[in-house]
Design a protein around this motif. Sequence first.
Motif, mmCIF file in Angstrom:
data_model
loop_
_atom_site.group_PDB
_atom_site.id
_atom_site.type_symbol
_atom_site.label_atom_id
_atom_site.label_comp_id
_atom_site.label_asym_id
_atom_site.label_seq_id
_atom_site.Cartn_x
_atom_site.Cartn_y
_atom_site.Cartn_z
ATOM 1 N N TRP A 29 15.059 -23.842 -25.854
ATOM 2 C CA TRP A 29 14.334 -22.588 -25.654
ATOM 3 C C TRP A 29 12.854 -22.821 -25.414
ATOM 4 C CZ3 TRP A 29 17.090 -18.959 -23.999
ATOM 5 C CH2 TRP A 29 18.283 -18.527 -24.592
ATOM 6 N N GLY A 30 12.412 -24.093 -25.445
ATOM 7 C CA GLY A 30 11.024 -24.400 -25.137
ATOM 8 C C GLY A 30 10.094 -24.414 -26.324
ATOM 9 N N GLN A 31 10.632 -24.382 -27.530
ATOM 10 C CA GLN A 31 9.800 -24.375 -28.718
ATOM 11 C C GLN A 31 9.332 -25.787 -29.076
ATOM 12 O OE1 GLN A 31 11.784 -22.394 -31.976
ATOM 13 N NE2 GLN A 31 12.620 -20.799 -30.652
ATOM 14 N N LYS A 32 8.222 -25.869 -29.791
ATOM 15 C CA LYS A 32 7.788 -27.153 -30.325
ATOM 16 C C LYS A 32 8.733 -27.562 -31.449
ATOM 17 C CE LYS A 32 2.969 -27.591 -29.071
ATOM 18 N NZ LYS A 32 1.645 -28.090 -29.522
ATOM 19 N N VAL A 33 9.036 -28.849 -31.499
ATOM 20 C CA VAL A 33 9.989 -29.359 -32.491
ATOM 21 C C VAL A 33 9.428 -30.626 -33.133
ATOM 22 C CG1 VAL A 33 12.076 -28.354 -31.499
ATOM 23 C CG2 VAL A 33 11.229 -30.521 -30.609
ATOM 24 N N VAL B 69 7.183 -30.449 -12.849
ATOM 25 C CA VAL B 69 7.471 -29.290 -13.702
ATOM 26 C C VAL B 69 6.225 -28.441 -13.896
ATOM 27 C CG1 VAL B 69 8.175 -28.551 -16.015
ATOM 28 C CG2 VAL B 69 9.380 -30.433 -14.884
ATOM 29 N N GLY B 70 5.077 -29.113 -14.065
ATOM 30 C CA GLY B 70 3.833 -28.372 -14.251
ATOM 31 C C GLY B 70 3.852 -27.524 -15.508
ATOM 32 N N ASP B 71 3.383 -26.285 -15.397
ATOM 33 C CA ASP B 71 3.311 -25.420 -16.570
ATOM 34 C C ASP B 71 4.516 -24.489 -16.691
ATOM 35 O OD1 ASP B 71 2.818 -23.724 -14.466
ATOM 36 O OD2 ASP B 71 0.855 -23.029 -15.180
ATOM 37 N N ARG B 72 5.561 -24.746 -15.914
ATOM 38 C CA ARG B 72 6.768 -23.925 -16.026
ATOM 39 C C ARG B 72 7.475 -24.200 -17.357
ATOM 40 N NH1 ARG B 72 9.116 -25.052 -9.973
ATOM 41 N NH2 ARG B 72 8.238 -27.106 -10.480
ATOM 42 N N PRO B 73 8.055 -23.178 -17.971
ATOM 43 C CA PRO B 73 8.679 -23.337 -19.292
ATOM 44 C C PRO B 73 10.057 -23.991 -19.202
ATOM 45 C CG PRO B 73 8.937 -21.084 -18.551
ATOM 46 C CD PRO B 73 8.093 -21.771 -17.503
ATOM 47 N N ILE B 74 10.086 -25.200 -18.710
ATOM 48 C CA ILE B 74 11.336 -25.932 -18.511
ATOM 49 C C ILE B 74 11.395 -27.119 -19.463
ATOM 50 C CG2 ILE B 74 12.611 -27.409 -16.883
ATOM 51 C CD1 ILE B 74 12.877 -24.473 -16.225
ATOM 52 N N THR B 75 12.526 -27.292 -20.100
ATOM 53 C CA THR B 75 12.772 -28.484 -20.911
ATOM 54 C C THR B 75 13.511 -29.498 -20.054
ATOM 55 O OG1 THR B 75 12.813 -27.275 -22.999
ATOM 56 C CG2 THR B 75 13.976 -29.385 -22.944
ATOM 57 N N ILE B 76 13.102 -30.747 -20.131
ATOM 58 C CA ILE B 76 13.742 -31.828 -19.383
ATOM 59 C C ILE B 76 14.728 -32.553 -20.281
ATOM 60 C CG2 ILE B 76 13.311 -34.076 -18.294
ATOM 61 C CD1 ILE B 76 12.567 -31.632 -16.581
ATOM 62 N N GLN B 77 15.865 -32.912 -19.723
ATOM 63 C CA GLN B 77 16.870 -33.674 -20.463
ATOM 64 C C GLN B 77 17.147 -34.994 -19.759
ATOM 65 O OE1 GLN B 77 20.555 -31.950 -22.425
ATOM 66 N NE2 GLN B 77 21.480 -32.846 -20.604
ATOM 67 N N GLY B 78 17.038 -36.092 -20.469
ATOM 68 C CA GLY B 78 17.342 -37.405 -19.906
ATOM 69 C C GLY B 78 16.380 -38.456 -20.411
ATOM 70 N N ASN B 79 16.266 -39.551 -19.660
ATOM 71 C CA ASN B 79 17.059 -39.914 -18.509
ATOM 72 C C ASN B 79 17.178 -41.430 -18.412
ATOM 73 O OD1 ASN B 79 14.280 -40.114 -17.790
ATOM 74 N ND2 ASN B 79 14.808 -40.032 -15.614
ATOM 75 N N ALA B 80 17.509 -42.070 -19.543
ATOM 76 C CA ALA B 80 17.633 -43.528 -19.565
ATOM 77 C C ALA B 80 18.800 -43.987 -18.694
ATOM 78 C CB ALA B 80 17.835 -44.026 -20.993
ATOM 79 N N ASP B 81 18.620 -45.103 -18.016
ATOM 80 C CA ASP B 81 19.693 -45.714 -17.237
ATOM 81 C C ASP B 81 20.816 -46.112 -18.193
ATOM 82 O OD1 ASP B 81 21.387 -47.283 -15.717
ATOM 83 O OD2 ASP B 81 19.806 -48.570 -14.910
ATOM 84 N N PRO B 82 22.037 -45.574 -18.023
ATOM 85 C CA PRO B 82 23.129 -45.949 -18.925
ATOM 86 C C PRO B 82 23.365 -47.452 -18.976
ATOM 87 C CG PRO B 82 23.767 -44.103 -17.529
ATOM 88 C CD PRO B 82 22.461 -44.606 -16.997
ATOM 89 N N GLY B 83 23.000 -48.156 -17.888
ATOM 90 C CA GLY B 83 23.206 -49.599 -17.828
ATOM 91 C C GLY B 83 22.404 -50.370 -18.855
ATOM 92 N N VAL B 84 21.346 -49.755 -19.406
ATOM 93 C CA VAL B 84 20.549 -50.477 -20.404
ATOM 94 C C VAL B 84 21.378 -50.785 -21.642
ATOM 95 C CG1 VAL B 84 19.619 -48.482 -21.666
ATOM 96 C CG2 VAL B 84 18.272 -50.587 -21.481
ATOM 97 N N LEU B 85 22.454 -50.023 -21.860
ATOM 98 C CA LEU B 85 23.297 -50.252 -23.033
ATOM 99 C C LEU B 85 24.118 -51.534 -22.923
ATOM 100 C CD1 LEU B 85 24.498 -46.589 -23.693
ATOM 101 C CD2 LEU B 85 22.633 -47.836 -24.811
ATOM 102 N N TYR B 86 24.126 -52.149 -21.738
ATOM 103 C CA TYR B 86 24.730 -53.471 -21.585
ATOM 104 C C TYR B 86 23.724 -54.581 -21.908
ATOM 105 C CZ TYR B 86 28.409 -51.107 -18.851
ATOM 106 O OH TYR B 86 29.427 -50.289 -18.426
ATOM 107 N N GLY B 87 22.466 -54.193 -22.049
ATOM 108 C CA GLY B 87 21.399 -55.177 -22.182
ATOM 109 C C GLY B 87 21.069 -55.525 -23.622
#
Length: 388
Positions: A38-42, A314-332
């Motif tokens: 919802w864009g709140q501080k956590v 994104v700028g000042d738009r009230p959007i939360t970003i989800q991500g974004n590590a390369d799944p391949g790092v879990l082989y490393g």
Amino acid sequence: MECHDLSSFTKIKINLHFGVMEHAFEPLKNDLIIRAAWGQKVERPPIWVMRQAGRYLPEYHQAKGTRDFFECCRDPEVASTLTLQPIERFAGLIDAAIIFSDILVIPQAMGMTVEMVDKKGPHFPNPLKSPDDGQYAEVMNKKVDVAKELDYVYKAITLTRKKLQGRVPLIGFCGAPWTLLCYMVEGGGSKIFKEVKTWIYKYPEETKALLQKIAEVCVEYLALQVKAGAQLIQVFDSWAGELSPSSFKKFSQPYLEYIAKHLPRKLKEMGLDPVPMIVFPKGAWYALDAACDMGYNVVGLDWLHSPEQTLKTVGDRPITIQGNADPGVLYGSHASITEVVEEMVKGYDWANRKKGWIVNLGHGITPFVNPEDLRFFFQEVHRLTKTD
């Protein structure tokens, strides 16, 4: 369910094929991801990962046994057990469960046969060939009873909410219309997408009509998931990156926007509160700016995006970003995992912003990942974002 309702039991009436039942769910003990969405501080960034319930876990194979993949999806008890496995294994480290299901249950509900072939993936024995093959008319004319056809998904959601006992929120999901169309005409996964490219360039109007039909089914399906107990929803556009920027604007974006616009309306009609909505247009790096204006609360990113450039877009738009590590790092190595987490924490400016980021991989967990390496990923996120 909105954040201010978290302290009391939530009563939701579930419309099942055997009648109307009222369910009371325990209050949430961890609402971190809902507040972040919802864009709140956590106090720290919430974490979950796509495909966190699946074949990389030994307990998944034990619970699945000899059952076909779709048998597991259709058995609410099995689906809920699989959903909860990562929550129990990584207790205290992850902040959401996602219901164990598949995006292709919608084509099944629309009358198409879908099989899961071992070591190959989903297969449609009779894909849509053209608007003239007869099956197209059948799919377009079928009145899809989503409540009846996908009743098992709603039962699984309700059962899982009860079993979660408020530990973390439950995410529901669907495939995006474009991605579902790809499977419906290709007959499965593809490397060149010959059939679906034929459709969009030879039969554009019929393609758009089918995409609209799928979008309407998606809205109904997601609304009933919320009614059953889902507390967030995600729309997976897994094949978005197969479209050019101009084609994305014609064959993906309008239908993603339709879902974002009409799902809240549908929930309101049903007397339900809005829930955070996540869109994941995988591979469509050029569409980030557009995705921020589609009406979703959260935009999921694959690993092709840099955090720094993402924040600029994104700028000042009230959007939360989800991500974004390369799944391949879990082989490393663990050192590599630490480095990737550090890059994300710094790139998303977590120390200063304290909002706008849900930690995830850039796609799902890939096969043969060691669950303990995933545990280390979670632990590093906690360590590096801990507030003293």
